[in-house]
Design a protein around this motif. Structure first.
Motif, PDB file in Angstrom:
ATOM      1  N   UNK A 176      -6.028   9.189   1.347  1.00 53.55           N
ATOM      2  CA  UNK A 176      -7.275   8.810   2.028  1.00 53.55           C
ATOM      3  C   UNK A 176      -7.624   7.350   1.774  1.00 53.55           C
ATOM      4  N   UNK A 177      -7.574   6.932   0.507  1.00 54.12           N
ATOM      5  CA  UNK A 177      -7.995   5.573   0.163  1.00 54.12           C
ATOM      6  C   UNK A 177      -7.001   4.531   0.683  1.00 54.12           C
ATOM      7  N   UNK A 178      -5.706   4.808   0.575  1.00 50.56           N
ATOM      8  CA  UNK A 178      -4.724   3.860   1.091  1.00 50.56           C
ATOM      9  C   UNK A 178      -4.864   3.705   2.601  1.00 50.56           C
ATOM     10  N   UNK A 179      -5.089   4.805   3.287  1.00 51.85           N
ATOM     11  CA  UNK A 179      -5.286   4.737   4.738  1.00 51.85           C
ATOM     12  C   UNK A 179      -6.516   3.894   5.065  1.00 51.85           C
ATOM     13  N   UNK A 180      -7.645   4.173   4.423  1.00 55.38           N
ATOM     14  CA  UNK A 180      -8.881   3.451   4.720  1.00 55.38           C
ATOM     15  C   UNK A 180      -8.752   1.964   4.367  1.00 55.38           C
ATOM     16  N   UNK A 181      -8.059   1.666   3.282  1.00 57.81           N
ATOM     17  CA  UNK A 181      -7.850   0.267   2.900  1.00 57.81           C
ATOM     18  C   UNK A 181      -7.020  -0.459   3.948  1.00 57.81           C
ATOM     19  N   UNK A 241       0.267   6.831 -12.625  1.00 57.61           N
ATOM     20  CA  UNK A 241      -0.283   6.003 -13.688  1.00 57.61           C
ATOM     21  C   UNK A 241      -1.785   6.179 -13.870  1.00 57.61           C
ATOM     22  N   UNK A 242      -2.496   6.560 -12.803  1.00 63.74           N
ATOM     23  CA  UNK A 242      -3.954   6.656 -12.900  1.00 63.74           C
ATOM     24  C   UNK A 242      -4.510   8.041 -12.610  1.00 63.74           C
ATOM     25  N   UNK A 243      -3.639   9.008 -12.352  1.00 64.67           N
ATOM     26  CA  UNK A 243      -4.072  10.390 -12.249  1.00 64.67           C
ATOM     27  C   UNK A 243      -4.787  10.776 -10.977  1.00 64.67           C
ATOM     28  N   UNK A 244      -4.643   9.974  -9.898  1.00 61.46           N
ATOM     29  CA  UNK A 244      -5.266  10.342  -8.634  1.00 61.46           C
ATOM     30  C   UNK A 244      -4.529  11.534  -8.031  1.00 61.46           C
ATOM     31  N   UNK A 245      -5.229  12.312  -7.236  1.00 65.68           N
ATOM     32  CA  UNK A 245      -4.550  13.352  -6.467  1.00 65.68           C
ATOM     33  C   UNK A 245      -3.844  12.690  -5.291  1.00 65.68           C
ATOM     34  N   UNK A 304       0.808  -1.216   0.000  1.00 62.09           N
ATOM     35  CA  UNK A 304       0.000   0.000   0.000  1.00 62.09           C
ATOM     36  C   UNK A 304       0.840   1.265   0.000  1.00 62.09           C
ATOM     37  N   UNK A 305       1.837   1.321   0.876  1.00 63.56           N
ATOM     38  CA  UNK A 305       2.524   2.579   1.150  1.00 63.56           C
ATOM     39  C   UNK A 305       3.943   2.652   0.589  1.00 63.56           C
ATOM     40  N   UNK A 306       4.381   1.611  -0.113  1.00 59.61           N
ATOM     41  CA  UNK A 306       5.674   1.673  -0.787  1.00 59.61           C
ATOM     42  C   UNK A 306       5.600   2.579  -2.001  1.00 59.61           C
ATOM     43  N   UNK A 307       6.735   2.904  -2.607  1.00 59.71           N
ATOM     44  CA  UNK A 307       6.746   3.840  -3.738  1.00 59.71           C
ATOM     45  C   UNK A 307       5.924   3.376  -4.935  1.00 59.71           C
ATOM     46  N   UNK A 308       5.845   2.065  -5.151  1.00 54.52           N
ATOM     47  CA  UNK A 308       5.075   1.573  -6.297  1.00 54.52           C
ATOM     48  C   UNK A 308       3.576   1.808  -6.105  1.00 54.52           C
ATOM     49  N   UNK A 309       3.088   1.632  -4.869  1.00 55.97           N
ATOM     50  CA  UNK A 309       1.671   1.869  -4.604  1.00 55.97           C
ATOM     51  C   UNK A 309       1.274   3.314  -4.874  1.00 55.97           C
ATOM     52  N   UNK A 310       2.082   4.239  -4.370  1.00 58.85           N
ATOM     53  CA  UNK A 310       1.791   5.652  -4.603  1.00 58.85           C
ATOM     54  C   UNK A 310       1.879   5.994  -6.082  1.00 58.85           C
ATOM     55  N   UNK A 311       2.901   5.463  -6.769  1.00 56.66           N
ATOM     56  CA  UNK A 311       3.082   5.783  -8.186  1.00 56.66           C
ATOM     57  C   UNK A 311       1.931   5.239  -9.026  1.00 56.66           C
ATOM     58  N   UNK A 312       1.466   4.040  -8.680  1.00 55.84           N
ATOM     59  CA  UNK A 312       0.376   3.428  -9.442  1.00 55.84           C
ATOM     60  C   UNK A 312      -0.867   4.320  -9.430  1.00 55.84           C
ATOM     61  N   UNK A 313      -1.207   4.834  -8.258  1.00 54.51           N
ATOM     62  CA  UNK A 313      -2.413   5.656  -8.153  1.00 54.51           C
ATOM     63  C   UNK A 313      -2.217   7.058  -8.729  1.00 54.51           C
ATOM     64  N   UNK A 314      -1.113   7.700  -8.359  1.00 52.77           N
ATOM     65  CA  UNK A 314      -0.935   9.113  -8.711  1.00 52.77           C
ATOM     66  C   UNK A 314      -0.416   9.301 -10.137  1.00 52.77           C
TER      67      UNK A 314
END
Length: 203
Positions: A192-197, A182-186, A170-180
Motif C-alpha cells: 500500500x505505502x510503496x504504491x501510494x509513494x 528489516x522493519x517488520x512491515x506486513x 521502490x519496487x526492487x528486492x531491496x525496497x521490499x526487504x527493507x520494509x518487510x
C-alpha cells in the motif's frame, strides 16, 4: 545390426526430477538460513535425505546448485505475467497498482531464494555477475514499465531512466526487504505505502 537406444523410464525421470527439486528446495532453505559459505554439499544432502553423490549427480557442485536456484528463481517470480498485465493498462495509477501487486507477489513468494542469493554475495567468487544474473530480467521489466508510463497522460516528471531508477528504488528486492524483513512491515502495508509513494511522486 541397428544400434539399441537407451531406454528412458518416465517413472525414473519423474523420480529424478522430484529428487532434484527437493535438493534445490533444501539448499535454498540452508543458504537463506546459514549463508552460502557455511553450507556444504554434505549439509544439502543430509537435509534432502540423499547421499552427497546424489547431489553431485542430480545438480552438480554447490556452485551449480546456486546457479540453478538463481535461474529457477527468475522464472518462478512471475515477472513475465505481471508485465503482460501492466502493458494492458492505460492510466499511471493502474500501472503502478499492478506493478506494486506483481512485485510484491514475486518478492513474497521468492523471499527465501532472494535471501539465499543475497547471503552468497559476500563469499561468492563472482558476486557482481551473480547479482546481475539474478536481477537483470527484473530491472529490464521496470525499465519497460517506465517507458510505458511515459506514453500515458500525465507522464512522470522525470526522464524514463530516472523513472526506472525510482521504480527500482521502490519496487526492487531491496525496497521490499527493507520494509518487510528489516522493519517488520506486513506485505500488505508495504504494498500500500510503496504504491501510494510512487503515485504521489510520479504525478
Amino acid at each position: 545390426m541397428p544400434t539399441k537406444r537407451p531406454y528412458a523410464s518416465p517413472l525414473r525421470e519423474q523420480a529424478a526430477a522430484r529428487t532434484r527439486e527437493l535438493i534445490l528446495q533444501r539448499a535454498i532453505e540452508l543458504f537463506a538460513d546459514r549463508g552460502y559459505g557455511r553450507v556444504t554439499v554434505a549439509d544439502i544432502a543430509s537435509a534432502a535425505g540423499v547421499a552427497p553423490k546424489t547431489v553431485f549427480a542430480s545438480v552438480g557442485s554447490k556452485g551449480d546448485v546456486l546457479d540453478r536456484i538463481v535461474d529457477q528463481g527468475v522464472i518462478a517470480s512471475g515477472y513475465q505475467q505481471a508485465m503482460e498485465q501492466v502493458f494492458t493498462l492505460h492510466t499511471p495509477e493502474s500501472v503502478l497498482e499492478a506493478l506494486a501487486r506483481g512485485t510484491r507477489t514475486g518478492n513474497e513468494s521468492q523471499f527465501s531464494v532472494h535471501e539465499a542469493i543475497r547471503k552468497a554475495l559476500p563469499v561468492h567468487e563472482n558476486a557482481e555477475t551473480l547479482w546481475e544474473r539474478a536481477t537483470a530480467a527484473y530491472r529490464d521489466a521496470l525499465h519497460a514499465t517506465a517507458r510505458h508510463l511515459h506514453t500515458l497522460s500525465p507522464p512522470p516528471p522525470y526522464s524514463p531512466d530516472e523513472t526506472a531508477d525510482l521504480l527500482w528504488f521502490w519496487f526492487g528486492p531491496t525496497g521490499w526487504r527493507t520494509l518487510v524483513a528489516e522493519n517488520g512491515w506486513s506485505w500488505d502495508r508495504a504494498e500500500e505505502v510503496l504504491y501510494r509513494t510512487a503515485v504521489a511522486t510520479l504525478r
